[in-house]
Design a protein around this motif. Sequence first.
Motif, short mmCIF file in Angstrom:
data_model
loop_
_atom_site.label_atom_id
_atom_site.label_comp_id
_atom_site.label_asym_id
_atom_site.label_seq_id
_atom_site.Cartn_x
_atom_site.Cartn_y
_atom_site.Cartn_z
N LYS A 69 70.79 92.11 42.67
CA LYS A 69 71.70 92.24 43.78
C LYS A 69 71.18 92.26 45.17
O LYS A 69 71.79 91.51 45.94
N ASP A 70 69.94 92.67 45.49
CA ASP A 70 69.54 92.83 46.55
C ASP A 70 69.09 91.31 47.15
O ASP A 70 69.01 91.18 48.43
N ALA A 71 68.78 90.48 46.27
CA ALA A 71 68.54 89.17 46.68
C ALA A 71 69.58 88.43 46.71
O ALA A 71 69.45 87.11 47.34
N GLY A 72 71.07 88.93 46.77
CA GLY A 72 72.23 88.40 47.08
C GLY A 72 72.73 87.55 45.68
O GLY A 72 73.68 86.96 46.14
N VAL A 73 72.24 87.76 44.60
CA VAL A 73 73.09 87.31 43.59
C VAL A 73 74.28 87.82 43.39
O VAL A 73 74.45 89.05 43.63
N PHE A 74 75.32 87.10 43.13
CA PHE A 74 76.68 87.41 43.17
C PHE A 74 77.10 88.14 41.86
O PHE A 74 76.77 87.62 40.70
N PHE A 75 77.41 89.47 41.78
CA PHE A 75 77.93 90.14 40.73
C PHE A 75 79.57 90.29 40.53
O PHE A 75 80.16 90.90 41.48
N LEU A 76 79.96 89.76 39.49
CA LEU A 76 81.34 90.10 39.28
C LEU A 76 81.59 91.08 37.92
O LEU A 76 81.21 90.27 36.99
N LEU A 77 82.25 91.89 38.14
CA LEU A 77 82.13 92.93 36.87
C LEU A 77 83.69 93.54 36.84
O LEU A 77 84.19 93.97 37.70
N ILE A 78 83.96 93.53 35.74
CA ILE A 78 85.21 93.78 35.14
C ILE A 78 85.33 95.15 34.17
O ILE A 78 84.61 95.25 33.45
N CYS A 79 86.07 96.09 34.67
CA CYS A 79 86.45 97.17 33.84
C CYS A 79 85.32 97.91 33.49
O CYS A 79 84.69 98.61 34.15
N GLY A 80 85.02 97.85 32.15
CA GLY A 80 83.76 98.43 31.62
C GLY A 80 82.51 98.45 32.29
O GLY A 80 81.65 98.97 32.59
N ALA A 81 82.41 96.95 32.65
CA ALA A 81 81.15 96.52 33.38
C ALA A 81 81.17 97.22 34.83
O ALA A 81 80.11 97.57 35.21
N TYR A 82 82.13 97.19 35.37
CA TYR A 82 82.47 98.11 36.45
C TYR A 82 81.98 99.37 36.53
O TYR A 82 81.16 100.01 37.33
N GLN A 83 82.33 100.15 35.44
CA GLN A 83 82.09 101.40 35.42
C GLN A 83 80.50 101.49 35.00
O GLN A 83 79.67 102.47 35.55
N LEU A 84 79.92 100.78 33.99
CA LEU A 84 78.62 100.89 33.77
C LEU A 84 77.59 100.72 35.03
O LEU A 84 76.44 101.18 34.77
N PHE A 85 77.95 99.70 36.06
CA PHE A 85 76.96 99.73 37.17
C PHE A 85 76.97 100.85 38.01
O PHE A 85 76.39 100.89 39.02
N GLY A 86 78.03 101.86 37.83
CA GLY A 86 77.79 102.97 38.75
C GLY A 86 76.81 103.93 38.19
O GLY A 86 75.82 103.86 37.61
N LYS A 87 77.07 105.22 38.75
CA LYS A 87 75.98 106.42 38.49
C LYS A 87 76.21 106.74 36.85
O LYS A 87 75.11 107.05 36.14
N TYR A 88 77.43 107.14 36.43
CA TYR A 88 77.59 107.54 35.16
C TYR A 88 79.00 107.36 34.83
O TYR A 88 79.99 107.26 35.62
N TYR A 89 79.22 107.70 33.40
CA TYR A 89 80.33 107.77 32.92
C TYR A 89 80.65 109.08 32.26
O TYR A 89 79.65 109.44 31.35
N LYS A 90 81.55 109.93 32.49
CA LYS A 90 81.65 111.26 32.11
C LYS A 90 82.70 111.11 30.99
O LYS A 90 83.94 111.03 31.24
N GLY A 91 82.50 111.47 29.73
CA GLY A 91 83.52 111.46 28.56
C GLY A 91 84.50 112.63 28.69
O GLY A 91 84.31 113.54 29.38
N VAL A 92 85.32 112.49 27.92
CA VAL A 92 86.40 113.57 27.68
C VAL A 92 85.78 114.86 27.36
O VAL A 92 86.01 116.05 27.85
N GLU A 93 84.59 115.10 26.61
CA GLU A 93 84.23 116.27 26.01
C GLU A 93 82.88 116.70 27.15
O GLU A 93 82.34 117.40 26.70
N GLY A 94 82.95 115.76 28.38
CA GLY A 94 81.82 116.19 29.07
C GLY A 94 80.64 115.62 29.05
O GLY A 94 79.95 116.00 29.98
N ASN A 95 80.45 114.70 28.01
CA ASN A 95 79.34 113.96 27.68
C ASN A 95 79.11 113.11 28.67
O ASN A 95 79.87 112.28 29.14
N ILE A 96 77.72 112.74 29.26
CA ILE A 96 77.44 111.91 30.34
C ILE A 96 76.88 110.48 29.82
O ILE A 96 75.89 110.78 29.10
#
Lengths: 436, 247
Positions: free
Chosen positions: B85-112
């Motif tokens: 990513k830092d080298a400039g490769v283009f990342f196209l991320l949809i939906c679940g992949a969008y979420q996955l590239f962030g810090k975390y996903y917190k589930g309904v039961e509070g599980n991270i």
Amino acid sequence: MGFLTILFTKIIIFMLKIAKKNGGNLPGKLAYKMNKNIIKYFKLNCPVIAVVGTNGKTMTNNSVNRILTQSGANVISNLQGNNMETGILSLLIRNSSLTGKIKADYLTLEVDESYLPVVFKDLRLDTLVVLDFFRDQLDRVGEVESLILKINEFLKTYKGNLVLNNDDPNVARLGKANPENENIFYFSVDKYKFASEEMKEAGEGKFCPFCSTKLEYAYYQYAHIGKFKCPKCNFGNNEIYKLIKNVDLENRTFEIDDELFKIQFNSIYSIYNFAAAITATSLYNIKTEDVKQALENFVLNNGRQEKLVIKECETVINLAKNPTGANVSLRLVNEDNDPKDVLFVLNDNVADGKDVSWIYDINFSNLNNVNRIITSGTRAYDMAICVKNSGFPVSQIEAYLDLGEAVKALYSTKCKKYAISNYTAIQDTRQAIKSF
Amino acid sequence: MKELKILYLYPDILDLYGDIGNIKVLKYRLEQRGFKAIIDNYSINDEKPDFKNYDIVFAGGGADNEQKILAEDLIKYKEDIKQAKDAGVFFLLICGAYQLFGKYYKGVEGNIIPGLEVFDYYTEANPSRSNRCIGNIVIEAELNGNKTKVIGFENHGGQTFGIEEPFGKVLFGNGNKFGDTVEGFMQKNVIATYLHGPLLSKNPALADYIIKYCLERRYNEVIELEPLNDELENKCRLQLLQRFLEK
């Protein structure tokens, strides 16, 4: 209260009849409004057979009805596919006495998967047939896994006959829902001519539901339907109660228990529907001769592989409301070597699911002798763009928002025609073609 | 012949919402112009891909429980992905992949479920499982200074927070959260979004924006893309924009 509800709704049905209207689910809707527990009121002294599954419910339920009728029985069924609670209620009201008695030898129902627990909370169920699970209208129905879990929950306390497609891992897994149920009957279909080693179309159930290991397939018939096994826990290795052998789609025959059956359909998914119907009815000691005769003459003229001749062109109309439906429809197209035009009608009404992204799960890479692809429906352009991006020449694609114009364009040349429509488009498509 | 190399992550698992259409559109638009499209698939048990050797890394949306299985797999490549990513490769991320590239996903039961932490945003499940952002969506994005309407379909329970550089302004639909004013996440070489449809199918200008960026980066020269016959796409846009925006 039950008496009054039935009396009232029967009067409504009578009035609808005078007005020459069918009314569909209306009586059921009204009855449900008047009395939420009305289903309890019906008295049934005959076996109830129900069919669930994403694709093939209507065809399977119709063939079960036909087989039982052929044997001389009096059968009540929702043959038109009104498969939600209110549709089933309407059927019961129409066929019951004022005291809720239903006189029949069998009641056979197709039931919307998500309504299964509601419908059978208070209605007897003797045999449940589960056909398949495919991704379907994700924006409306949700992920297929949550639906399977719902049915699995229902089956935990169910002890009746359970007829399962052993070639769909998500169906076969339901056989373990209730370890105390001994009445489980798996059916399967032997490898057919166009089966493949690789999955050719979008499918579900890639991992073992019990140990999360990737499932291994000996072959795929279509989508994820095929001979599978979990290499770790052996899931899938069930004793097969009915096995269809020697499927011959060209001559429209197959064999079960060394008996040859002749049918009017030439698609692999219909074979699975017949396998289900034969398995279910075999539990009621129907003579093989009756089954054979019923299936030999069985056609469905409601947009399920419906055959017509329009302006001297052989025409096949088929319903396809999800990727698998469309892919098996295209299998029909591609297994036919004659030159042909294909019409796709794609709507995005609420009952279709508003999301049309699923069309990109349709496999256009094996098109065989297709001259033109014509698209119509509220999402005609989406469909045309999808076909274009698959590599089909843009000069051979025509898109018309107006269905009449699309049908006119379809019959502007002389060759075979295939019309594939989704749910709310199918009746309009049939009408437009028939009246052309 | 000029070429672009596309890495398609988990095509067999992140395959639920027709996002593969984006690959088909990229391939089509490259080949129509005489460029070569090389598409490599990566999934669980495959050999480790050399992320920075690609021009585009693409991933789509999948079923919830299968997404968990692959999150554990992808996290092994966290550092390689950041470098690419830092080298400039283009990342196209949809939906679940969008979420996955962030810090975390917190589930309904509070599980991270930990994310790849490539970006600082994070996602929390909506407390009600049945209450999801579902429907057609139109946003306005800025592509090389041009305001462009982007049409898609959203279907997500997750609500994404901490976005400072959104993909676009919401004109119709929800966006990152219920009733949000913005949608997705965008940097020079990143588009992360909830838009299915598939995204690029009805937005040829966006597809060309990505293609142009990648070709110019790879060949280090200004590249003007030859216009294509987008008659069907233009008609589709006209029809849908009218339907969604002129109510």
